[in-house]
Scaffold this active site. Structure first.
Site, mmCIF file in Angstrom:
data_model
loop_
_atom_site.group_PDB
_atom_site.id
_atom_site.type_symbol
_atom_site.label_atom_id
_atom_site.label_comp_id
_atom_site.label_asym_id
_atom_site.label_seq_id
_atom_site.Cartn_x
_atom_site.Cartn_y
_atom_site.Cartn_z
ATOM 1 N N ARG A 120 40.439 44.524 52.010
ATOM 2 C CA ARG A 120 39.951 43.051 51.692
ATOM 3 C C ARG A 120 39.944 42.097 52.886
ATOM 4 N NH1 ARG A 120 40.659 40.407 46.759
ATOM 5 N NH2 ARG A 120 42.061 42.411 45.991
ATOM 6 N N GLU A 161 38.653 51.545 48.419
ATOM 7 C CA GLU A 161 38.256 50.354 47.628
ATOM 8 C C GLU A 161 37.852 49.225 48.542
ATOM 9 O OE1 GLU A 161 40.480 47.086 44.863
ATOM 10 O OE2 GLU A 161 41.457 49.248 45.146
ATOM 11 N N THR A 176 38.446 44.005 42.490
ATOM 12 C CA THR A 176 38.123 42.797 42.043
ATOM 13 C C THR A 176 37.111 42.680 41.105
ATOM 14 O OG1 THR A 176 39.424 42.378 44.103
ATOM 15 C CG2 THR A 176 38.865 40.301 42.504
ATOM 16 N N LYS A 178 46.467 50.600 36.764
ATOM 17 C CA LYS A 178 46.869 50.054 38.162
ATOM 18 C C LYS A 178 48.097 49.100 37.838
ATOM 19 C CE LYS A 178 45.248 46.111 41.024
ATOM 20 N NZ LYS A 178 44.036 45.575 41.536
ATOM 21 N N GLY A 209 51.456 45.206 47.554
ATOM 22 C CA GLY A 209 52.734 45.076 48.497
ATOM 23 C C GLY A 209 53.345 46.298 48.536
ATOM 24 N N GLY A 222 46.992 48.179 50.291
ATOM 25 C CA GLY A 222 45.990 47.197 51.247
ATOM 26 C C GLY A 222 46.860 46.798 52.449
#
Length: 223
Positions: free
Chosen positions: A29, A52, A81, A141, A170, A190
């Site tokens: 992202r 992803e 998303t 998820k 996180g 992420g």
């Protein structure tokens, strides 16, 4: 008089083999996608097999299309998303093999089932987790998981042991083994994994080191 038969189970697309085997989905992202392919190449070279790219990253659909055209078949590329059935359609057209949502959106799950791809809706509470699973999710998820800790997953899995859960949000590298030992089937990673790599001067060598550390933690965790 015989009892009525049990209703059929909801159709379900199983988790992708890449995610099942390596137990990590790397989440990309960023404010732009200019470095995405270089980051992906580093992740794949390190053994990550599930990637992803989020819809919130400008140009992500184009990147997915390029990646799916050149990466080996065992590497699964999906969109994150994803909030509408139309976005599922666009993701599939670009070559995405799974979709991820931050919440339980039945229309997204239904669209993924229609296309025959995996879906991973986001959920937090036991009610949301169960709702996502009964709607046909491939796995659920747990989001945002980092602020809850592995103990929360242990507590949730006590009454819901058969629902595969992918904690995301996180997840620190030092906690990878604890989450997997608590019952996570896989992890979404992420920022703690990607670090600054998507930035203009991001350190790809440091990313490779973090990938190696994650892979080692996964190898040492319970199955």
């Amino acid at each position: 008089m015989t009892a009525d038969p049990a209703p059929p189970l909801c159709p379900r697309v199983p988790m992708g083999e890449g995610l099942s085997a390596t137990r990590v989905v790397a989440i990309l992202r960023a404010g732009d996608s200019s470095r995405a392919e270089a980051v992906v190449d580093t992740l794949v070279e390190g053994g990550i097999r599930c990637l992803e790219l989020t819809m919130t990253t400008p140009g992500a659909l184009d990147v997915v299309e390029r990646l799916t055209a050149r990466l080996p078949a065992e590497v699964e590329v999906g969109m994150g998303t994803v909030l509408t059935a139309g976005e599922v359609d666009r993701a599939v057209a670009a070559g995405a093999r799974f979709v991820v949502s931050p919440s339980v959106v039945p229309a997204v799950i239904d669209a993924a089932l229609r296309h025959g791809i995996a879906s991973y809706p986001g959920a937090l509470t036991p009610t949301e987790i169960h709702s996502a699973w009964t709607a046909g999710a491939s796995a659920v998820k747990l989001f945002p998981a980092g602020s809850l800790g592995p103990g929360y997953l242990t507590a949730v899995r006590a009454p819901l042991p058969d629902i595969p859960v992918v904690p995301t949000g996180g997840i620190d590298i030092t906690a990878v083994r604890a989450w997997l030992d608590a019952g996570a089937c896989a992890l979404g990673m992420g920022g703690p994994l990607i670090g600054d790599a998507l930035g203009p001067s991001g350190d790809l060598a440091a990313l490779a080191g973090r990938v190696a550390a994650v892979r080692a933690a996964v190898a040492g965790a319970q199955r």
